[in-house]
Design an enzyme around this catalytic site. Sequence first.
Site, short mmCIF file in Angstrom:
data_model
loop_
_atom_site.label_atom_id
_atom_site.label_comp_id
_atom_site.label_asym_id
_atom_site.label_seq_id
_atom_site.Cartn_x
_atom_site.Cartn_y
_atom_site.Cartn_z
CG ASP A 133 -5.33 3.85 1.11
OD1 ASP A 133 -5.48 2.62 0.94
OD2 ASP A 133 -4.39 4.33 1.76
CD GLU A 134 -12.13 0.64 -1.74
OE1 GLU A 134 -12.38 -0.53 -1.42
OE2 GLU A 134 -12.99 1.54 -1.74
CB VAL A 135 -4.42 -0.25 1.36
CG1 VAL A 135 -3.44 -1.21 2.01
CG2 VAL A 135 -3.78 0.36 0.10
CE LYS A 136 -5.73 -1.66 8.68
NZ LYS A 136 -5.83 -1.18 10.08
N GLY A 144 0.84 -1.20 0.00
CA GLY A 144 0.00 0.00 0.00
C GLY A 144 0.87 1.24 0.00
CB SER A 145 4.04 2.01 1.76
OG SER A 145 3.59 1.59 3.01
CB THR A 148 14.02 -5.31 -9.66
OG1 THR A 148 15.00 -4.27 -9.60
CG2 THR A 148 14.45 -6.37 -10.65
CE1 TYR A 165 1.16 3.99 9.33
CE2 TYR A 165 0.53 2.68 7.43
CZ TYR A 165 1.46 3.03 8.39
OH TYR A 165 2.70 2.42 8.41
#
Length: 437
Positions: A238-241, A109-110, A295, A136
Amino acid sequence: MQDLYQRDVAALSKLQNLRFFPLAVTRGQGAYLFDQTGRKMLDFSASWGAASLGHGHPAIVDAVTRAAQDQAGCSILSSASLPAIELAEKLLEITPGHGERRVWLGHSGSDANETIARVVIAATGRPRIMAFSGAYHGGTAGSMAVSGHTTQEGVEKFNGLSLIPYPDPFRPYLEDPSGDSVLNYIEELFRKSFPPHEVAAFFFEPIQADGGLIVPPPGFFKKLANLCKKHGILTVCDEVKVGLGRTGKLHCFLDEDMVPDIVIFGKGLGGGLPISAAIGPAHIMNHQAAFSMQTLHGNPICAAAALAVLETIEKEKLINNAAHVGQIIQNELKALQVDQTIIGDVRGRGLAIGIELIEGEDKKPAAQKTSLIIYRAFELGAVLYYVGMHSNILELTPPLTLTAEQAKNGVNIIAQAIEDVENNLVSTEKLTGFEGW
Ligand SMILES: Cc1ncc(COP(=O)(O)O)c(C=O)c1O
């Protein structure tokens, strides 16, 4: 054998520790974690939502094994690679959006949020970003720079960042639970501090997770999206969590009657493997070659795992399961709230649930008791952590495969842990060395 937790302390850097109790895991199956003695613990966190299918799901095992046995290279930087293409096509298919879009693949997510923060500035030529206090968006320099969480106090922010109060119905900004005062605040900023055409993007979590599992008031994000659209500001969701089935919808923003310009996925996308994605307008996402690359981004093993996660969410009807089991948990917690005054609020959607713990009429955050309660729950056999700007919200983000029976067992453990802490049976000395956040 030396205690596993002590070996961790002796060998691993503390820089990436966020520890609440001496959990040391050797195995995991489904919704359970096991320690070196074979003790079984119900995983109510799923490693902060990353283990979306639980532990050791056969679909992920198969996909990863197949991808590793006949590997389509290991990088997408200088070649096209089948699993990454299939994943990008699938994400485009399942994520609503406008016009021509492209997918960027990352590890976390970062890195996804950092990439978008950089590219929206570069591609639009606008120098500012807006986001919410308590947000966050990650732990790299660029993602911390657009976050507003207390744990990152002292970290250098992006020069053009404006942090806005998140609309929190339990602790409303200007005592206005509708969130309209927050929108007024934004409009006032545009009038008095900087013109809106300087703002490239507005980052938001559709449920603010680490800031306190805060569910926004109905209609708020639709109004915010309209305001952004009026001024040509890109909305970055931000749907990360909370994305990919967790809230009882495929996307959390589907409850908001708006379509973000850019959507970020991470955590549960890989089901435990490191992969993230950002989807946005082609003119932004194709801004410049070699602009943001590592990479192993989009490598075939992680891409195959993500595809397996998305297919399994559909095949096993995990979105319905999240809605159904999540409702059971919320009902049980609300019943518990009747007798336990420490529970100030129970909120969430599906299997993203927050329990805000308070002391007294003035809703003082019960931070120390919160630490004790999760410590006690760990001793009783459940793993969960807390979030929030005042460290007083128990967060439940279990695997989407959680059964009703497991859910009820977990709630019973939480109930017992609360009772034991309220009866002063848990010593604060136990918390020594577990700083949490
Ligand atoms: C909403 C949100 N965005 C981004 C991140 C960062 O994700 P990661 O730690 O996988 O880089 C998190 C992590 O907690 C998060 O909750």
